[in-house]
Every structure is written in C-alpha cells, then in structure tokens.
Write a protein that holds these residues in place. Structure first.
Motif, PDB file in Angstrom:
ATOM      1  N   TYR A  35       0.791  -1.237   0.000  1.00  0.00           N
ATOM      2  CA  TYR A  35       0.000   0.000   0.000  1.00  0.00           C
ATOM      3  C   TYR A  35       0.826   1.291   0.000  1.00  0.00           C
ATOM      4  O   TYR A  35       0.350   2.326  -0.466  1.00  0.00           O
ATOM      5  N   ALA A  36       2.040   1.258   0.551  1.00  0.00           N
ATOM      6  CA  ALA A  36       2.808   2.517   0.708  1.00  0.00           C
ATOM      7  C   ALA A  36       3.323   3.062  -0.631  1.00  0.00           C
ATOM      8  O   ALA A  36       3.708   4.230  -0.716  1.00  0.00           O
ATOM      9  N   ARG A  37       3.329   2.219  -1.657  1.00  0.00           N
ATOM     10  CA  ARG A  37       3.643   2.632  -3.030  1.00  0.00           C
ATOM     11  C   ARG A  37       4.783   3.658  -3.167  1.00  0.00           C
ATOM     12  O   ARG A  37       4.539   4.807  -3.554  1.00  0.00           O
ATOM     13  N   VAL A  54      -0.033   7.243   2.867  1.00  0.00           N
ATOM     14  CA  VAL A  54      -0.814   6.427   1.936  1.00  0.00           C
ATOM     15  C   VAL A  54      -1.058   5.048   2.546  1.00  0.00           C
ATOM     16  O   VAL A  54      -2.181   4.522   2.508  1.00  0.00           O
ATOM     17  N   GLY A 100       7.558   3.319   1.689  1.00  0.00           N
ATOM     18  CA  GLY A 100       6.943   4.246   0.742  1.00  0.00           C
ATOM     19  C   GLY A 100       6.340   5.377   1.545  1.00  0.00           C
ATOM     20  O   GLY A 100       6.954   5.850   2.498  1.00  0.00           O
ATOM     21  N   SER A 101       5.119   5.767   1.219  1.00  0.00           N
ATOM     22  CA  SER A 101       4.473   6.836   1.966  1.00  0.00           C
ATOM     23  C   SER A 101       3.682   6.264   3.143  1.00  0.00           C
ATOM     24  O   SER A 101       2.733   5.509   2.963  1.00  0.00           O
ATOM     25  N   GLY A 150       5.070   6.147  -5.944  1.00  0.00           N
ATOM     26  CA  GLY A 150       3.768   5.996  -6.593  1.00  0.00           C
ATOM     27  C   GLY A 150       3.637   4.755  -7.471  1.00  0.00           C
ATOM     28  O   GLY A 150       2.684   4.647  -8.248  1.00  0.00           O
TER      29      GLY A 150
END
Lengths: 235, 235
Positions: free
Chosen positions: A40-42, A94, A90-91, A45
C-alpha cells in the motif's frame, strides 16, 4: 509469541533491495512457503503489482513466494490466514490511509500480536509503533487517524539521520522535529538508523545491526542505545 | 487587492531572524504601526509569548510593534481588525490544528484576500497554498483537515532542498516526495529555496530573491523558474 522484524530501511547504500536482511529473513520466515505482501505505501507511486513483483524478486532468493494483499478478495482473511506478512516502505500516509480504508488496521495488529511472523521496512516499520507521528513522509493523503498497530509500546523514526553540522540549510533537523513532537506527546521515539532493525520475540525487543539507535523521551536528553541492547524497557 | 509576502524561510544561514527580509517588510507594512503575529506553529515547542517576543525584536528594527493573537480575547476580530498579519514558522501541523481549533482558517483567508498585508515564513507560507500537503514537518498533532487558506492557487514546499548527490542516505529526496504527492493530487507545487519569496500584489505573483524556484506539476518534468518571473499562471 510476537515474532517481528522492524527495519529502518529496505535497502542500504550500494546494496540490492532487502539484500542485507536476507540471512535474517531466511530464519524469520523459515516456516513460510508464501508470505503476504502489503504494498500500500507505493514508493514513488508505483502500482501494487509493480511493488509486489519487486518484493517477489528479493524473496525468491530465499525460496519464499510473495502474494500481494490486493490479489485477495477479502483483505481481512488474507491477513488472518497468512503464514507471514511483509509491509514495504513508501508513503506512511498512503499506507495508513489504505489500512483504514480496507478496515484492516485492527486485524493486522491482532494477527502480529498472535505471532504471525511480520517484517516491516521503513513505513512498514513505522506502523508497528503506537502512532505514525514520527514518520518523515509528506502528508500527501489525509488518513482518518494517525494511530497505528501498536505492536511495540513506542514510536519509530525510520531512516534516522544525525544533524549535518556542515549544512547551511535552515530547515529543522530530525532531532528538532522529534523534540517538537514531545512538546505535545509523551510516547518515546526510537530513531533507527539505516541498517538497524528491531528483533521482537515475545516481550523481548533486541536492537540489531552494526549501528546504535537514538532514543528520545519527553523532557529528557536524547540517548544512544548500543546494538544488541534489549529495549523492551522503553514504554 | 491582495498584498502578501510568502517567504521560504525566516532566517538565512549566518543571518539574524528576518534580517534579509527587513527592507522588504519595511515597505510591505509601511502603513502599519502594529501587526498581528500568529505564533501557533511554535518552533522547537517555544511558547506563544516567547515566539511573539522574538518577532517583536525583529520588527522593532523597522519601528513596527507586534501583538500576539493569543493576547486577544476574540481571535476572529483580532484578524479582521489587524493592520497587518505575520504568521511565523515552526510545525505546520500544530499551526493548522490551532487555526481550526480557534475557528479562524476561513476568516484568515478572507482577510488576506481583502488586502490586509500578510507575511508568512515557512509554515506561515505553506498555509497560503490550497493545502498543507507539501510541508516537510512531522505529523506531531492531527489537524481536522489539511486544507489551508488558498490565497494562492497552488501549494508551497518551503525550505526546498535539491537532492544531495553525495549522500548515502536512502530516505526519499524532496523531489521524490513531491512526485509521490502527484500520484494522488493535481495541485501544482512550487519548491521555494531558502532566501526566495513570492510577492503577491493583487493577481500578480512575482518570484523574488536571488535563487530560482522549482515547479512540480502532475505528469510533467519539474522545471526551474527564474527570479522575477510572474508565476500567477500556475494553477
């Protein structure tokens, strides 16, 4: 019995994705044929599919298959039935937003507490703390809450970075930001440098890797914690 | 007619607080005997009183008095009646949370749009954008929304920092984080380097200072904007 690896970063300078951790992961996930990946943290992006392919490539080296949570119809049962779980970086915003949107923050916490082997790197490690409030990420989406799984009783600052004494940049240092956090919050924060990880076995939390970590508590001077220290006293 | 200075930083390396901006501020606030200071962002967690004293000291050099918004019983009328307004830097999360908690985000936006001279530095500049989603700050408190005043039609990344090509740190660069923002959002982001500011006069938005700024748009390559450019086309 909890069985968790909480890593500051997935990748150290000059290394491949997860490379420095593979010997650990081989032991950590020794009873797993397939692990569940939460993409999910992509980072940058990238899509869930691309990110899952990247994780698969690394885990193939230790003969473990990887299946992305987005491939399941029911995310809750995917977590409950997983042999092992890995949440990538990742984020953090997010990631946390998606965990809430899919209504799986609680089941993830419960499943890790029950003993399903878990690996977090970066954002996937931040969510092991009580809240995501010590992330370094930009608030690119608005999650319904900053609360996270709380499988450890303090917060993580991943990619912890010492102040650059040569810098002419006037933006806040990491230490200043964490001190600001403690103007409003009492939760201890452990700054994990890249290459460090926490190895959680039941109630024991060992600091691993070659580096020391930096512990921040409200109204106290920050302190260095040496590698191999049991940090389960922090709460 | 809008009359706004949106500065990346309050302080440049080697200078005193607001020093590099004082000649501008002297003109900007030329009709003000007293300005209203919004100290909510509390850098390093200092109190509203301490922060207001710091701002007062700087403005005394150009013979302008400073009164903190916390000294007023009614924050809304304090904003409506101000001769000029200055919002200082610190934590954008704390600042935005306090603006909402005191129910003054909307009146602040309306008052700036009506033409009350406004100065923002760092977090005080971030809130001039449509949202605070390009702040560099840690999410140390949970604001009820990331939306901000929108007195300019794009977002600000303050203290914009170019990637350090020598660094062995694996955490995301500023550019990567802003690109991640654009995976989920269409708002343009202007990265303002320290020493740069925007001078807004009505619908004209001039980039000032010696440095270029970096413009990020969804699905586009980032571009450098030279000083003295009218950037009012960005939306």
């Amino acid at each position: 019995m909890k069985n968790i690896i909480i890593a500051s970063t997935s990748t150290i300078h000059g290394g491949e994705y997860l490379e420095y951790l593979l010997p650990e992961l081989s032991k950590h996930f020794k009873n797993c044929k397939t692990i569940l990946f939460i993409p999910y943290a992509r980072p940058s992006g990238i899509t869930h599919e691309e990110y899952t392919a990247k994780a698969s490539l690394a885990f193939a080296k230790i003969n473990i298959a990887v299946k992305g949570i987005h491939e399941f119809e029911n995310a809750t049962s995917a977590i409950e039935n997983a042999e092992g779980i890995f949440t990538g970086g990742g984020s953090t915003f997010v990631l946390v937003n998606e965990l809430y949107r899919n209504n799986i923050m609680t089941v993830l916490s419960q499943t890790i507490k029950k003993g399903t082997p878990y690996l977090g790197t970066s954002a996937g490690s931040v969510i092991c703390g009580l809240s995501m409030q010590n992330t370094n990420d930009m608030p690119i989406v608005y999650p319904p809450s900053f609360q996270t799984t709380g499988v450890i009783p303090f917060n993580i600052n991943a990619h912890y970075l010492d102040p650059d004494t040569q810098s002419k940049h006037m933006g806040e240092t990491r230490e200043t930001r964490i001190k600001e956090f403690h103007a409003y919050n009492t939760i201890p924060v452990l700054g994990l440098r890249e290459g460090s990880w926490l190895d959680v076995k039941g109630s024991k939390i060992l600091l691993k890797g070659n580096l020391s970590a930096r512990l921040f508590r409200q109204n106290q001077v920050a302190e260095e914690i040496e590698s191999e220290t049991d940090v389960s006293y922090i709460k």
